[in-house]
Design an enzyme around this catalytic site. Structure first.
Site, PDB file in Angstrom:
ATOM      1  CB  ILE A  51      20.672 -14.264  -5.701  1.00 44.59           C
ATOM      2  CG1 ILE A  51      21.479 -12.946  -6.068  1.00 44.59           C
ATOM      3  CG2 ILE A  51      20.750 -14.621  -4.384  1.00 44.59           C
ATOM      4  CD1 ILE A  51      20.743 -11.806  -5.088  1.00 44.59           C
ATOM      5  CD  GLU A  52      22.484 -20.594  -2.535  1.00 43.75           C
ATOM      6  OE1 GLU A  52      23.750 -19.991  -2.495  1.00 43.75           O
ATOM      7  OE2 GLU A  52      22.037 -21.788  -1.887  1.00 43.75           O
ATOM      8  N   GLY A  53      18.597 -18.165  -4.611  1.00 43.89           N
ATOM      9  CA  GLY A  53      17.239 -18.659  -4.138  1.00 43.89           C
ATOM     10  C   GLY A  53      16.183 -18.402  -5.368  1.00 43.89           C
TER      11      GLY A  53
ATOM     12  CG  HIS B  89      20.407 -25.125  -2.800  1.00 46.46           C
ATOM     13  ND1 HIS B  89      20.238 -23.492  -2.536  1.00 46.46           N
ATOM     14  CD2 HIS B  89      19.098 -25.327  -2.542  1.00 46.46           C
ATOM     15  CE1 HIS B  89      19.225 -23.137  -2.085  1.00 46.46           C
ATOM     16  NE2 HIS B  89      18.246 -24.282  -1.988  1.00 46.46           N
TER      17      HIS B  89
END
Lengths: 255, 285
Positions: A51-53, B89
């Protein structure tokens, strides 16, 4: 339990079936993450979620689905918290098998726009932006898009390429410097779409039970070809729906 | 902090946002700021409505999926009052990392072929070894970094639990580093767990002890984000538009003279509930 389900449930079940055991999946929040959590619970216990977090290997708790990619709920029982930049760098190095994401607007080459409608600096409608979607689309070895099938979403050419798939077909992805990856499949509320190996144009691979090639074409803003063999997907099974509903009892993402 | 500064905000979205520092920045009525944050949440809305920012450099801005696309962001960006400069990002993470490394750019394989390339003016370069096309992600050196951490000592050595986000890179890249911390610990406490220190004290210009300094956003292991509060906040915006944020700022930023007064608006019961929820989510399984 009834196997009647709504569009979001159908989408999540069909998406979950795309994921295989012993693989890594970079999942966006919402239906993609829900579908990945379902796959992990039902048929892919060794599926590793990224997950990108900055999260690797979490186990999402039923009833406590994360809203964002970087809150405590998203990292529950994670195996590693490497940080955001480094999570993406695992993908750049080629370690992430599948990118699993949604999209506001998608075109016939699988490119996605989640940035703006109209001119970038004077937008008619400003959308939230890429987040990690561009990176997932650029860097995962394969990308699967999960989206509601609506004519306004399926446009001939996106106005802004936020997340690159096959760009203009004809090798332009590779020419831009993207070494691997690309969108392999689009899972929608009406069927499964793939891409012609030569032209990289979207085509119909399967229809969901009760839908037809005609309904899919009527809900798509560009011409859709047909795969050599057209399949009909098996409708969601009772146990799939049961597990899915238990994951999102508040119906934050299932509507 | 000065008017016109380029400010990088630590944490990500509603996680470990330095809201006590953002509140102070609002109270000082700063103008003309550029805000850089990988995922931008309510703090971006506050600064837009307060007239403090000219430009936001980010990969994504809204609060979260259940609350839809930010109406405040749409209002300010579509009317041209605030520029939203979008990077992917990873690209934004690499901009901070290049800054942290003291190099002018980093080669990468992301954002290539997309229309994001033109927004921030990212250039490509040819790999001198293979001839392949690479993205040349430009370093970002912010004037000021504002960060919130779990614990720090009197020398400014900072430790972060859970998600590291991009704070360590941001601290290295920025000229001035301002930090709030949940807890001040002794020199010995730092030295017992030096592997946990992610920002060395010699980077830090100012450190303030502010428990709940990210509330109502989350601080990993200590308190969960207050989704009920977000719901009330967005419901007010749905009803009245961005002026609801101006009212909110009167009540939460300009009104309460101290941060303790600010926390009193939420009440001890709410803080205790969010603390309990964080423990449930991060207790060893």
């Amino acid at each position: 339990m009834s196997t009647l389900c709504n569009a979001a449930e159908l989408l999540a079940v069909m998406a979950s079936r795309q994921l295989r055991d012993d693989t890594t999946v970079f999942a966006g929040v919402g239906v993609p993450l829900l579908a990945a959590a379902l796959a992990k619970q039902r048929h892919a216990p060794r599926l590793t979620l990224v997950i990108e977090g900055g999260i690797i290997g979490p186990e999402i708790a039923p009833g406590r689905l994360p809203i964002s990619t970087n809150e405590m709920r998203a990292g529950r029982r994670a195996q590693m918290l490497p940080g955001i930049t480094d999570a993406f760098l695992f993908a750049q190095r080629g370690f992430v098998d599948v990118g699993f994401m949604g999209g506001a607007q998608i075109d016939q080459y699988g490119n996605i726009n989640t940035t703006a409608i109209g001119d970038y600096w004077k937008p008619k409608v400003r959308l939230p932006g890429t987040g990690g979607a561009n990176d997932i689309a650029s860097l995962c070895r394969e990308v699967i898009i999960v989206t509601a099938h609506e004519k306004r979403r399926f446009v001939p050419r996106v106005e802004f390429v936020t997340s690159p798939a096959w760009l203009r077909g004809d090798g332009s992805r590779r020419a831009a410097g993207l070494l691997f990856g690309g969108v392999s499949r689009v899972v929608t509320t009406l069927g499964l779409l793939g891409f012609d190996p030569e032209t990289k144009r979207m085509l119909i691979e399967a229809v969901h039970a009760g839908e037809t090639v005609e309904t899919i074409r009527a809900n798509t803003g560009f011409e859709l070809g047909l795969a050599p063999t057209l399949e009909t997907t098996a409708p969601p099974a009772a146990d799939e729906l049961e597990m899915l509903r238990a994951l999102d009892p508040e119906r934050r993402f299932l509507g | 902090m000065k008017d016109g500064d380029y400010v990088a905000v630590g944490g990500c979205l509603f996680s470990r946002t330095p809201l006590a520092l953002v509140r102070e920045l609002l109270r000082q009525r700063r103008r003309g700021l550029t805000l850089a944050r990988n995922l931008t949440c309510t703090e971006g809305e506050f600064l837009m409505v307060a007239g403090a920012v000219e430009r936001i450099v980010t990969a994504w801005m809204s609060i979260g999926l259940p609350w839809g696309v930010s109406k405040v962001m749409r209002h300010y960006v579509e009317s041209g009052r605030v520029a939203l400069e979008e990077w992917s990002h990873l690209a934004l993470g690499l901009r901070f990392r290049a800054g942290a490394m003291g190099v002018p750019f980093l080669p990468a394989l992301t954002m290539l072929g997309s229309d994001l390339m033109t927004v921030g003016g990212m250039k490509t370069l040819q790999d001198p070894y293979t001839g392949e096309t690479l993205a040349a992600v430009p370093a970002l050196f912010p004037d000021v970094a504002v960060l919130h951490v779990h614990r720090a000592d009197m020398f400014g050595n900072c430790q972060i639990d859970g998600y590291p986000h991009m704070d360590a890179d941001i601290a290295r890249a920025a000229t001035t580093v301002l930090v709030t911390t949940e807890e001040i610990v002794t020199d010995d406490a730092t030295r017992r767990h030096p592997d946990r220190t992610v920002i060395p004290g010699f980077l830090v210009d100012a450190l303030v002890h502010v428990p709940f300094g990210a509330f109502p956003h989350e601080c990993y292991g200590l308190y969960e984000a207050d989704f009920d509060h977000f719901g009330e906040y967005t419901a007010a915006i749905d009803a009245a538009g961005p002026t609801a944020v101006a009212d909110y700022l009167e009540r939460y930023a300009y009104g309460p003279p101290t941060f303790a007064d600010y926390l009193d608006l939420f009440g001890g019961e709410r803080l205790a509930r969010q603390t309990r929820r964080a423990r449930e989510l991060t207790a060893s399984a």
